[in-house]
Design an enzyme around this catalytic site. Structure first.
Site, mmCIF file in Angstrom:
data_model
loop_
_atom_site.group_PDB
_atom_site.id
_atom_site.type_symbol
_atom_site.label_atom_id
_atom_site.label_comp_id
_atom_site.label_asym_id
_atom_site.label_seq_id
_atom_site.Cartn_x
_atom_site.Cartn_y
_atom_site.Cartn_z
ATOM 1 C CB ILE A 14 1.411 7.320 -4.585
ATOM 2 C CG1 ILE A 14 1.432 8.310 -3.425
ATOM 3 C CG2 ILE A 14 0.030 6.648 -4.668
ATOM 4 C CD1 ILE A 14 0.391 9.410 -3.552
ATOM 5 C CG HIS A 15 3.581 1.643 -5.294
ATOM 6 N ND1 HIS A 15 3.354 0.424 -4.710
ATOM 7 C CD2 HIS A 15 4.560 2.245 -4.578
ATOM 8 C CE1 HIS A 15 4.182 0.279 -3.686
ATOM 9 N NE2 HIS A 15 4.920 1.374 -3.572
ATOM 10 N N GLY A 16 0.071 1.031 -5.880
ATOM 11 C CA GLY A 16 -1.003 0.253 -5.265
ATOM 12 C C GLY A 16 -0.737 -0.192 -3.846
#
Length: 156
Positions: A14-16
C-alpha cells in the site's frame, strides 16, 4: 463469491498509487494485503494505513486470505494487493477467484531482467506468470489506470 475488483502485484504493497489512484479507479472500499510478513507486523500496517483515507484495510497471511476471502460481504469491494506473482499463484491454487492481475511494481535486483521501467523478473517469476496464464489468469503490466496495459506473457 468475494467482490474482488482489483488484484495487484506491487512490492511496495500500500502506497499512494494503490490507496488513492487504483482504489478510486475500481471503486474499492476495502484493501486486503495478502502477505505473510506484513500480516504479523503492526508497525508496517500502521505505516501503510497512513496512506489510506476513507477505506478499510485488512492484513492477512496468504493462507488467511485463502480461508477468509470467501466470507466477504457483497458490500465489500476489494482491492487485493500482493508482493509477488508466487503469492498470486498460491491464492489461485487455494481457490481465490482471481481472473485478472495488474502488475504494477516488481523492483529490479541482481539476477532480474527489466521488462519495463517498473517491472523486473527472474526465471521463477517468468515460470510463475506462465503457470498463471495457463490457469486462465489475465496478466497485465499497468502502472497507473491511465496507461495502456501490456500483456506480460508477450514480454517473457
Amino acid at each position: 463469491m468475494p467482490n474482488i475488483l482489483l488484484t495487484r502485484i506491487d512490492n511496495r504493497l500500500i502506497h499512494g498509487q494503490v490507496a488513492v489512484t487504483w482504489s478510486n479507479h475500481v471503486g474499492a472500499n476495502l484493501i486486503v494485503v495478502a502477505n505473510d510478513e506484513v500480516a504479523g507486523d503492526s508497525i508496517q500496517q500502521s505505516l501503510m494505513d497512513m496512506a489510506v483515507s476513507g477505506m478499510e484495510t485488512r492484513y492477512f497471511t496468504i493462507q488467511e486470505t485463502i480461508d477468509k476471502i470467501g466470507l466477504a460481504s457483497e458490500e465489500q469491494k476489494i482491492a487485493l494487493i500482493v508482493k509477488t506473482p508466487q503469492d498470486v499463484l498460491k491464492l489461485v491454487k487455494g481457490g481465490v477467484p482471481i481472473r485478472r492481475v495488474n502488475i504494477g511494481n516488481m523492483h529490479y535486483s541482481e539476477g532480474k531482467e527489466q521488462l519495463t521501467s517498473t517491472v523486473s523478473v527472474d526465471e521463477d517469476d517468468k515460470k510463475t506468470f506462465r503457470e498463471l496464464h495457463e490457469l486462465g489468469v489475465q496478466l497485465e503490466i499497468r502502472r497507473v489506470p491511465s496507461e495502456k496495459g501490456q500483456n506480460i506473457i508477450s514480454l517473457i
